[in-house]
Design a protein around this motif. Structure first.
Motif, mmCIF file in Angstrom:
data_model
loop_
_atom_site.group_PDB
_atom_site.id
_atom_site.type_symbol
_atom_site.label_atom_id
_atom_site.label_comp_id
_atom_site.label_asym_id
_atom_site.label_seq_id
_atom_site.Cartn_x
_atom_site.Cartn_y
_atom_site.Cartn_z
ATOM 1 N N VAL A 1 0.860 -1.180 0.000
ATOM 2 C CA VAL A 1 0.000 0.000 0.000
ATOM 3 C C VAL A 1 0.894 1.227 0.000
ATOM 4 N N VAL A 2 0.824 2.004 -1.073
ATOM 5 C CA VAL A 2 1.640 3.216 -1.206
ATOM 6 C C VAL A 2 0.754 4.414 -0.884
ATOM 7 N N GLY A 3 0.983 4.998 0.282
ATOM 8 C CA GLY A 3 0.169 6.117 0.745
ATOM 9 C C GLY A 3 -0.663 5.733 1.940
ATOM 10 N N ALA A 4 -0.510 6.491 3.027
ATOM 11 C CA ALA A 4 -1.268 6.208 4.253
ATOM 12 C C ALA A 4 -2.124 7.408 4.618
ATOM 13 N N GLY A 5 -2.649 8.096 3.584
ATOM 14 C CA GLY A 5 -3.495 9.258 3.801
ATOM 15 C C GLY A 5 -4.965 8.918 3.667
ATOM 16 N N GLY A 6 -5.719 9.816 3.022
ATOM 17 C CA GLY A 6 -7.160 9.647 2.949
ATOM 18 C C GLY A 6 -7.603 8.380 2.265
ATOM 19 N N LEU A 7 -6.936 7.999 1.180
ATOM 20 C CA LEU A 7 -7.259 6.735 0.510
ATOM 21 C C LEU A 7 -6.676 5.548 1.261
ATOM 22 N N GLY A 8 -5.454 5.714 1.754
ATOM 23 C CA GLY A 8 -4.781 4.615 2.420
ATOM 24 C C GLY A 8 -5.427 4.191 3.720
ATOM 25 N N VAL A 9 -6.034 5.122 4.436
ATOM 26 C CA VAL A 9 -6.632 4.788 5.736
ATOM 27 C C VAL A 9 -7.708 3.715 5.617
ATOM 28 N N PRO A 10 -8.726 3.868 4.760
ATOM 29 C CA PRO A 10 -9.706 2.783 4.658
ATOM 30 C C PRO A 10 -9.114 1.517 4.041
ATOM 31 N N VAL A 11 -8.193 1.667 3.088
ATOM 32 C CA VAL A 11 -7.548 0.488 2.504
ATOM 33 C C VAL A 11 -6.841 -0.315 3.583
ATOM 34 N N ASN B 1 -5.249 17.449 7.751
ATOM 35 C CA ASN B 1 -5.650 16.236 7.044
ATOM 36 C C ASN B 1 -6.523 15.310 7.886
ATOM 37 N N LEU B 2 -6.701 15.631 9.155
ATOM 38 C CA LEU B 2 -7.400 14.708 10.047
ATOM 39 C C LEU B 2 -8.859 14.491 9.656
ATOM 40 N N HIS B 3 -9.464 15.446 8.939
ATOM 41 C CA HIS B 3 -10.878 15.294 8.589
ATOM 42 C C HIS B 3 -11.124 14.112 7.671
ATOM 43 N N ARG B 4 -10.089 13.652 6.973
ATOM 44 C CA ARG B 4 -10.262 12.504 6.081
ATOM 45 C C ARG B 4 -9.313 11.355 6.401
ATOM 46 N N GLN B 5 -8.351 11.566 7.266
ATOM 47 C CA GLN B 5 -7.400 10.517 7.656
ATOM 48 C C GLN B 5 -7.747 10.114 9.090
ATOM 49 N N THR B 6 -8.840 9.383 9.215
ATOM 50 C CA THR B 6 -9.552 9.290 10.488
ATOM 51 C C THR B 6 -8.972 8.295 11.481
ATOM 52 N N ALA C 1 -7.431 22.192 -4.218
ATOM 53 C CA ALA C 1 -8.821 22.155 -4.661
ATOM 54 C C ALA C 1 -9.787 21.682 -3.584
ATOM 55 N N GLY C 2 -9.271 21.076 -2.512
ATOM 56 C CA GLY C 2 -10.120 20.594 -1.437
ATOM 57 C C GLY C 2 -10.744 19.248 -1.743
ATOM 58 N N VAL C 3 -11.270 18.609 -0.712
ATOM 59 C CA VAL C 3 -11.930 17.323 -0.874
ATOM 60 C C VAL C 3 -12.754 17.048 0.380
ATOM 61 N N LEU C 4 -13.881 16.368 0.209
ATOM 62 C CA LEU C 4 -14.692 15.941 1.346
ATOM 63 C C LEU C 4 -14.220 14.570 1.824
ATOM 64 N N GLY C 5 -14.118 14.412 3.122
ATOM 65 C CA GLY C 5 -13.617 13.167 3.687
ATOM 66 C C GLY C 5 -14.357 11.922 3.243
ATOM 67 N N PRO C 6 -15.711 11.907 3.258
ATOM 68 C CA PRO C 6 -16.414 10.676 2.864
ATOM 69 C C PRO C 6 -16.155 10.261 1.421
ATOM 70 N N VAL C 7 -15.880 11.228 0.531
ATOM 71 C CA VAL C 7 -15.579 10.880 -0.857
ATOM 72 C C VAL C 7 -14.299 10.047 -0.916
ATOM 73 N N VAL C 8 -13.276 10.498 -0.202
ATOM 74 C CA VAL C 8 -12.010 9.765 -0.178
ATOM 75 C C VAL C 8 -12.207 8.407 0.486
ATOM 76 N N GLY C 9 -12.966 8.382 1.592
ATOM 77 C CA GLY C 9 -13.198 7.134 2.287
ATOM 78 C C GLY C 9 -13.925 6.122 1.430
ATOM 79 N N LEU C 10 -14.897 6.574 0.660
ATOM 80 C CA LEU C 10 -15.655 5.667 -0.199
ATOM 81 C C LEU C 10 -14.753 5.056 -1.264
ATOM 82 N N LEU C 11 -13.924 5.867 -1.894
ATOM 83 C CA LEU C 11 -13.058 5.363 -2.955
ATOM 84 C C LEU C 11 -11.968 4.460 -2.391
ATOM 85 N N GLY C 12 -11.457 4.783 -1.200
ATOM 86 C CA GLY C 12 -10.493 3.892 -0.566
ATOM 87 C C GLY C 12 -11.122 2.552 -0.209
#
Length: 325
Positions: free
Chosen positions: A28-38, A62-67, A180-191
């Motif tokens: 897993v490359v990346g432990a941010g918004g996508l990486g957290v749910p993965v 970043n905490l709003h999406r890296q929960t 550009a910003g991003v909503l946390g649930p969007v990143v979580g859903l894709l992860g």
């Protein structure tokens, strides 16, 4: 086995499938918004070994999406903080944190030991590096990107076309979550979708997510997608080079300004802009043209200009952001 009881009862999993997950190794490359749910879903499902690669540290913005991180994690390397959380979530999973930036110098070794590779870095340079490496190694490659109120996830390589087959070129400009910003649930859903694709691959659930692209748009809560099983690979591809692989014989151009990078990538680098790449001398016959910038986007654009008049090898370098000591 009580930990996995709710998934073992599924006919697609069973005891044999759970054993396949236990024996698997996910990179897993990346432990941010996508990486957290993965990371949490793969560890929770019992994937036996997980290597997580990330050079960054936990930041409050970043905490709003890296929960999985909190105030106590601020300033700590994400890879190490994530590994600590996963050890508590499922101590049966062996998690190896690597606080490093992915580049062509370490990509081969990391990919070679993995059964599935998940790109959660949200960096097009990392995406293309991983896709190139996975295509050569025959490894399945799952990537996702989220921005604003939407994004996509897709399965490439491992017998399916590569990322370059679907996206042979880059946009002239690219935004990021920071700009550009991003909503946390969007990143979580894709992860979470990436994690589901990975589990489906490891369990052999049909149809395979390889060769499949899925898009999501939060306005209207719309999903869409398409298959690209027959997409042809591009004949000529711009490859990335690790900074350590630059030599003194290269025709080296640093596209970053002095305010962005007071010290050039190497002493023999020329300072130029994308718009002026053709104004100076061209590389000598047999010389490599190496173009460097922060993300790789300007290097890509400059390379496309240079290709009009130069048929020799052109390589790109993504220097990334300066890392704190």
């Amino acid at each position: 086995m009580s930990r996995y009881a709710r998934q073992i009862v599924l006919p697609e999993v069973g005891a044999a499938g759970q054993e396949r997950l236990r024996a698997a190794h996910a990179l897993v490359v990346g432990a941010g918004g996508l990486g957290v749910p993965v990371l949490t879903y793969l560890a929770g499902a019992g994937v036996g070994r997980i290597t997580v690669v990330d050079p960054d540290r936990v930041e409050r913005g970043n905490l709003h999406r890296q929960t999985i991180y909190g105030e106590a994690s601020l300033g700590r390397p994400k890879a190490e903080a994530a590994a600590a959380v996963l050890a508590d979530l499922n101590p049966e999973v062996a998690v190896t944190p690597l606080v490093a930036r992915l580049d062509p110098g370490n990509a081969d070794g990391l990919v070679a030991g993995a059964d599935v590779v998940l790109d959660c870095a949200d960096s097009f340079a990392a995406s293309y590096m991983l896709s190139d490496t996975c295509l050569a190694a025959g490894r399945p490659f799952l990537t996702a990107s989220a921005l604003g109120l939407g994004g996509y996830a897709g399965g490439f390589c491992g017998g399916a076309p590569s990322l370059r087959a679907v996206f042979p070129d880059l946009p002239e400009r690219a935004a990021s979550c920071a700009t550009a910003g991003v909503l946390g649930p969007v990143v979580g859903l894709l992860g979470a979708l990436q994690a589901q694709m990975a589990l489906g691959l490891l369990l052999g659930i049909a149809p395979s997510p390889l060769g499949q692209m899925v898009s999501f748009e939060a306005p209207g809560l719309r999903f869409s997608g398409f298959r690209f099983d027959a997409a042809p690979e591009p004949e000529r591809a711009l490859r990335f080079l690790a900074p350590a692989e630059i030599t003194g014989d290269d025709f080296l151009v640093d596209l970053r300004g002095p305010d962005e990078a007071p010290v050039p990538v190497a002493p023999h680098a020329r300072r130029m802009a994308v718009e002026t790449i053709l104004d100076g001398p061209l590389p000598a016959p047999g010389q490599r043209a190496v173009l460097a910038c922060r993300s790789g986007l300007r290097a890509w654009a400059a390379a496309r200009r240079l290709e009009r008049v130069w048929t020799g090898p052109i390589l790109l370098v993504a220097m990334g952001d300066p890392q704190p000591a």
